[in-house]
Design an enzyme around this catalytic site. Sequence first.
Site, PDB file in Angstrom:
ATOM      1  CG  ASP A  93      -1.627   7.277  -6.994  1.00 20.57           C
ATOM      2  OD1 ASP A  93      -2.063   8.390  -7.310  1.00 20.57           O
ATOM      3  OD2 ASP A  93      -0.482   7.080  -6.541  1.00 20.57           O
ATOM      4  CG  ASP A 301      -0.417   5.414  -0.698  1.00 19.33           C
ATOM      5  OD1 ASP A 301       0.435   4.986  -1.495  1.00 19.33           O
ATOM      6  OD2 ASP A 301      -0.782   6.604  -0.693  1.00 19.33           O
ATOM      7  CB  CYS A 339       5.390  -8.602  15.656  1.00 23.32           C
ATOM      8  SG  CYS A 339       4.350  -8.552  14.183  1.00 23.32           S
ATOM      9  CB  CYS A 341       2.448 -10.594  11.905  1.00 23.29           C
ATOM     10  SG  CYS A 341       4.099 -11.251  11.619  1.00 23.29           S
ATOM     11  CB  CYS A 344       6.143 -12.459  14.698  1.00 25.81           C
ATOM     12  SG  CYS A 344       7.168 -11.254  13.825  1.00 25.81           S
ATOM     13  CG  HIS A 370       7.323  -8.649  10.447  1.00 28.73           C
ATOM     14  ND1 HIS A 370       6.925  -8.687  11.771  1.00 28.73           N
ATOM     15  CD2 HIS A 370       8.225  -7.635  10.357  1.00 28.73           C
ATOM     16  CE1 HIS A 370       7.560  -7.746  12.446  1.00 28.73           C
ATOM     17  NE2 HIS A 370       8.362  -7.100  11.618  1.00 28.73           N
TER      18      HIS A 370
HETATM   19 ZN   LIG Z   1       5.552  -9.936  12.781  1.00 31.24          ZN
END
Ligand SMILES: [Zn+2]
Length: 411
Positions: A93, A301, A339, A341, A344, A370
């Site tokens: 940026d 973003d 989820c 991830c 999780c 997460h």
């Molecule tokens: Zn997760």
Amino acid sequence: MSFSFDIKHSESGSLARVGTINTPHGPIQTPAFIPVGTKATVKSVLPEAMKDLGSQALLSNAYHLYLQPGSDVLDEAGGLAKFMNWPGPTFTDSGGFQVLSLGVGFKKVLAMDAQTFRRDDVIAGNKDRLAHVDDEGVTFKSHLDGSMHRFTPEVSMQVQHQIGADIMFAFDECTTLHNTRPYQELAMDRTYAWAIRCLDEHKRLTQERIGKPYQALFGVIQGAQYEDLRKKAATDLGTLESNGQSFDGFGIGGALDKGQLGTIVSWVNEILPEEKPRHLLGIGAPEDLFVGVENGCDTFDCVLASRIARTSAVYTMEGRFNLSNSRFKRDFTPIDSQCDCYTCTHYTRAYMHHVFRGKEIISATLATIHNERFIVRLVDQMRQALLDGNFADMKADFLGRYTHRSGQSRD
Ligand SMILES: [Zn+2]
């Protein structure tokens, strides 16, 4: 290899599309969410973990890296990606937003509600400002040590070339919804003049820095909530060419009234050259990402996913909640059962509740993994839904369950 954008699929009846941005550090399948590592780190998470959770690229900030450690240090290190051990594309940026934030004294989270603020008097008085804008550039005081600095379009380009991200943004004057219409016009004229100077300096630096990977430059479309200004900016910057150099893509920036987000973005994207990628700056709340994608934005973003994670707030398919809430003390289920991830699949809400209550450092790491995965995956799912021809159903299904509303945020 240099820089290109290939459109694979364009949705009929909307501006949405699916494509690939090719950079010297690898491709980005779009639409894509780009997590923010402001100071060359996504706070509390290893780059390896960011890669594992599906992040295709990271966005850092030129203003912060210029002040610390200094953009020359990144140049010496071989560029931003190498410096932070990130095996993929990067964005920076321009610093315009951060410098101007100091100037007007507005908070990090922009109020995306034009009804709440109308007057110029919410902007800090002249003597309280840390930045002053003139036609040539911006003079500002470092938030770190109070030292004085000056950013001009040329300096921003020099700093961003040293940092070495694959995609850079032109230095623009970022206004707020609080500025008056005459001021928005003035700022837009300035942004246009600065765009030409950015293109010229970018061309000079590209020629001078032989052997460096090509860095793409995106122009930034301002114009706040005004249709004529947004359309003029899109027309002017979309067709701008200086000494044979034009923008490789575009960022849509500035104050975006949440209620009007889709309208504003469509004004701009209907005009911008179709074959170039478009990035929606600072937008990352789940419901806003749908609006951005269906109105033709390719990348996004936002610092929100990681910032709220550190305060124990997590996104789930059922909405957003706080893990420090006592109802999770004995909840041995994952944060979000759907989820995939790392957090999780290995930890429970009860454990997360415990580490947040105990102020353990790992709480930030696990919650950030997460949240970033949730947002990255959501945009990935939008991309797949566009390819499968069921974007509308996927959107209705998600928004039917997800209810939390939150704002725009940049760092
Ligand atoms: Zn997760």
